[in-house]
Scaffold this motif. Structure first.
Motif, mmCIF file in Angstrom:
data_model
loop_
_atom_site.group_PDB
_atom_site.id
_atom_site.type_symbol
_atom_site.label_atom_id
_atom_site.label_comp_id
_atom_site.label_asym_id
_atom_site.label_seq_id
_atom_site.Cartn_x
_atom_site.Cartn_y
_atom_site.Cartn_z
ATOM 1 N N GLU A 193 -9.082 10.537 -6.501
ATOM 2 C CA GLU A 193 -9.046 9.487 -7.159
ATOM 3 C C GLU A 193 -8.025 8.459 -6.589
ATOM 4 O OE1 GLU A 193 -7.253 9.063 -11.054
ATOM 5 O OE2 GLU A 193 -6.539 11.099 -10.960
ATOM 6 N N VAL A 194 -8.287 7.000 -6.488
ATOM 7 C CA VAL A 194 -7.467 6.176 -5.975
ATOM 8 C C VAL A 194 -6.514 5.674 -6.843
ATOM 9 C CG1 VAL A 194 -7.305 3.807 -4.832
ATOM 10 C CG2 VAL A 194 -9.551 5.256 -4.276
ATOM 11 N N VAL A 195 -5.187 5.800 -6.479
ATOM 12 C CA VAL A 195 -4.318 5.474 -7.288
ATOM 13 C C VAL A 195 -3.791 4.087 -7.119
ATOM 14 C CG1 VAL A 195 -1.942 5.982 -8.110
ATOM 15 C CG2 VAL A 195 -3.332 7.816 -7.539
ATOM 16 N N ALA A 196 -3.768 3.527 -5.961
ATOM 17 C CA ALA A 196 -3.235 2.087 -5.419
ATOM 18 C C ALA A 196 -4.262 1.747 -4.241
ATOM 19 C CB ALA A 196 -1.714 2.055 -5.201
ATOM 20 N N ASP A 197 -4.344 0.644 -4.134
ATOM 21 C CA ASP A 197 -5.181 -0.085 -3.122
ATOM 22 C C ASP A 197 -4.855 -1.386 -2.991
ATOM 23 O OD1 ASP A 197 -6.902 -0.753 -0.899
ATOM 24 O OD2 ASP A 197 -8.453 -0.236 -1.978
ATOM 25 N N SER A 198 -3.655 -1.628 -2.139
ATOM 26 C CA SER A 198 -3.065 -3.143 -1.933
ATOM 27 C C SER A 198 -2.832 -3.182 -0.554
ATOM 28 C CB SER A 198 -2.204 -3.601 -2.971
ATOM 29 O OG SER A 198 -0.882 -2.881 -2.512
ATOM 30 N N PRO A 199 -2.635 -4.390 -0.039
ATOM 31 C CA PRO A 199 -2.052 -4.506 1.277
ATOM 32 C C PRO A 199 -0.596 -3.878 1.541
ATOM 33 C CG PRO A 199 -3.119 -6.595 0.480
ATOM 34 C CD PRO A 199 -3.095 -5.914 -0.400
ATOM 35 N N GLU A 200 0.168 -3.862 0.238
ATOM 36 C CA GLU A 200 1.400 -3.227 0.481
ATOM 37 C C GLU A 200 1.467 -1.616 0.397
ATOM 38 O OE1 GLU A 200 1.060 -7.235 -0.556
ATOM 39 O OE2 GLU A 200 0.671 -5.863 -1.735
ATOM 40 N N LEU A 201 0.443 -1.043 -0.414
ATOM 41 C CA LEU A 201 0.649 0.501 -0.606
ATOM 42 C C LEU A 201 -0.842 0.875 -0.878
ATOM 43 C CD1 LEU A 201 2.972 2.481 -1.328
ATOM 44 C CD2 LEU A 201 2.071 1.926 -3.576
ATOM 45 N N VAL A 202 -1.263 2.025 -0.503
ATOM 46 C CA VAL A 202 -2.262 2.613 -0.625
ATOM 47 C C VAL A 202 -1.880 4.203 -1.260
ATOM 48 C CG1 VAL A 202 -3.931 1.467 0.623
ATOM 49 C CG2 VAL A 202 -2.968 3.423 1.825
ATOM 50 N N SER A 203 -2.655 4.579 -2.008
ATOM 51 C CA SER A 203 -2.381 5.898 -2.673
ATOM 52 C C SER A 203 -3.599 6.590 -3.136
ATOM 53 C CB SER A 203 -1.333 5.825 -3.686
ATOM 54 O OG SER A 203 -0.840 7.159 -4.012
ATOM 55 N N VAL A 204 -3.777 8.142 -2.882
ATOM 56 C CA VAL A 204 -4.716 8.772 -3.682
ATOM 57 C C VAL A 204 -4.251 10.120 -4.159
ATOM 58 C CG1 VAL A 204 -6.696 7.860 -2.037
ATOM 59 C CG2 VAL A 204 -5.291 9.927 -1.431
ATOM 60 N N ARG A 205 -4.835 10.386 -5.252
ATOM 61 C CA ARG A 205 -4.468 11.651 -5.972
ATOM 62 C C ARG A 205 -5.706 12.591 -5.848
ATOM 63 N NH1 ARG A 205 -3.543 9.875 -10.818
ATOM 64 N NH2 ARG A 205 -1.340 9.356 -10.670
ATOM 65 N N LEU A 206 -5.153 13.896 -5.633
ATOM 66 C CA LEU A 206 -6.165 14.927 -5.265
ATOM 67 C C LEU A 206 -5.902 16.156 -6.479
ATOM 68 C CD1 LEU A 206 -6.194 13.593 -2.707
ATOM 69 C CD2 LEU A 206 -6.688 15.851 -1.485
ATOM 70 N N SER A 207 -6.862 16.593 -7.158
ATOM 71 C CA SER A 207 -6.609 17.707 -7.926
ATOM 72 C C SER A 207 -7.449 18.547 -7.879
ATOM 73 C CB SER A 207 -6.485 17.128 -9.475
ATOM 74 O OG SER A 207 -7.891 16.564 -9.650
ATOM 75 N N VAL A 208 -7.220 19.889 -8.170
ATOM 76 C CA VAL A 208 -7.906 21.224 -8.233
ATOM 77 C C VAL A 208 -7.292 22.280 -9.272
ATOM 78 C CG1 VAL A 208 -6.693 22.275 -6.522
ATOM 79 C CG2 VAL A 208 -9.126 22.695 -6.694
ATOM 80 N N ARG A 209 -8.327 23.063 -9.733
ATOM 81 C CA ARG A 209 -7.855 24.194 -10.606
ATOM 82 C C ARG A 209 -8.067 25.431 -9.769
ATOM 83 N NH1 ARG A 209 -6.575 23.388 -16.064
ATOM 84 N NH2 ARG A 209 -7.120 21.194 -16.817
#
Length: 336
Positions: free
Chosen positions: A116-132
């Motif tokens: 899932e995308v956590v942040a998407d801006s010109p200043e910062l991008v971030s994604v969160r990955l998860s699994v069980r």
């Protein structure tokens, strides 16, 4: 409209697997949520230097290449494209823990992760990955963040025990380096006073201490029956293959440098061991066939590479209490 400047990200498929690229003006990082959350590109754009080693066998989707019941080693090795992996809940050889048979390097490196995308801006991008995990009641998350203008990848991992029982785990970052970045003569730096534990030595405080910046020498017994290995420099092609463990970190960091370098910083209170895996072409049988020139410097909770049961037996495995979560923060920074 997709942004193509400053910090940006792109989701796509790579050889049929889900992929995402985090990018800014100086760095491009490609991650495979569809295969273990592997980092398959860590590219410094101004010098066109990719620090990630890629295997000659290329990228293979585990879902499309399993024929019958693959053995516990092939599940990882036959689909190992190189790259950087999250290793959990077991490291190294197959192992049996409380009735659960765990394959080479555990479970999560071969599983598809949610993204899932956590942040998407010109200043910062971030994604969160998860699994069980499927054989033990664990859940894992890893959040990757890239800020505009900085050659630094920030990673936050979270391992959670979903059961009412205390459980053990080996948690590691399988970070490997190869050509064209890694060449004979590249220098390796570690903090002052860490010590080396050879692969077949018991855990104790008698490991040989090394000086920051080297030279550090650890005695080995290669094929010719003698010699030493200098752990502060990448050796020539064909040098002996080996695994050693480094511990006693006052602060978790290391650097590898040639014309350009990379620095890894991590929480050594959580991952107190650094696995140094050396495969420089001396292995001429399966799976390397003399084709690899690769150095792994891998922060880990637990040792040796014999799997979780061995780490539990020698007291180096990580313990997660009932419903407990542990958070690991680490980062990779380009040095110019």
């Amino acid at each position: 409209m997709r942004r193509n400047w400053a910090a940006r990200l792109r989701r796509f498929t790579l050889d049929g697997m889900a992929a995402v690229t985090l990018e800014n003006e100086v760095l491009r990082v490609t991650v495979l949520p569809g295969k273990g959350g592997d980092v398959v590109e860590f590219l410094h754009k101004p010098t066109d230097t990719d620090f990630v080693w890629l295997s000659p066998q290329g990228l293979r989707d585990p879902a499309h290449h399993l024929h019958g019941a693959a053995d516990d080693v092939a599940q990882f090795i036959d689909h190992y494209e190189g790259g950087w992996q999250e290793i959990f809940p077991s490291g190294g050889a197959p192992s049996v823990y409380r009735g659960a048979r765990l394959a080479q390097h555990g479970e999560v490196a071969g599983l598809p992760w949610q993204c899932e995308v956590v942040a998407d801006s010109p200043e910062l991008v971030s994604v969160r990955l998860s699994v069980r995990t499927r054989r033990l009641p664990y859940r894992l998350e890893r959040t990757l963040t890239l800020a505009a203008g900085r050659p630094v990848l920030e990673v936050e991992g979270r391992a959670g025990n979903d059961s009412g029982l205390p459980l053990h785990a080996m948690w590691g970052q399988h970070l490997v380096y190869g050509r064209p970045f890694l060449r004979p003569g590249c220098r390796i730096r570690l903090p002052e006073g860490v010590r080396v534990v050879p692969h077949h030595s018991p855990i104790n405080d008698a490991g040989r201490r090394v000086r920051a910046g080297g030279p550090w020498e650890w005695p080995v017994v290669p094929a010719d029956g003698g010699g030493t290995t200098d752990l502060s420099v990448a050796p020539p092609q064909g040098s002996p293959s080996d695994v050693v463990y480094i511990t006693g970190f006052p602060e978790g960091w290391y650097e590898i440098s040639g014309e350009i370098g990379v620095r890894i910083h991590w929480d050594a209170t959580l991952l107190p061991y650094l696995w140094m895996w050396q495969e420089f072409g001396a292995s001429t049988a399966y799976p390397w066939w003399g084709q690899a020139y690769v150095l792994g410097l891998e922060p880990f909770a637990g040792m040796p590479t014999d799997g979780l049961a061995s780490a539990v037996a020698n007291g180096t495995a990580l313990t997660l209490e009932p419903y407990e979560s542990k958070v690991l923060r680490w980062r990779a920074e380009v040095l110019v």
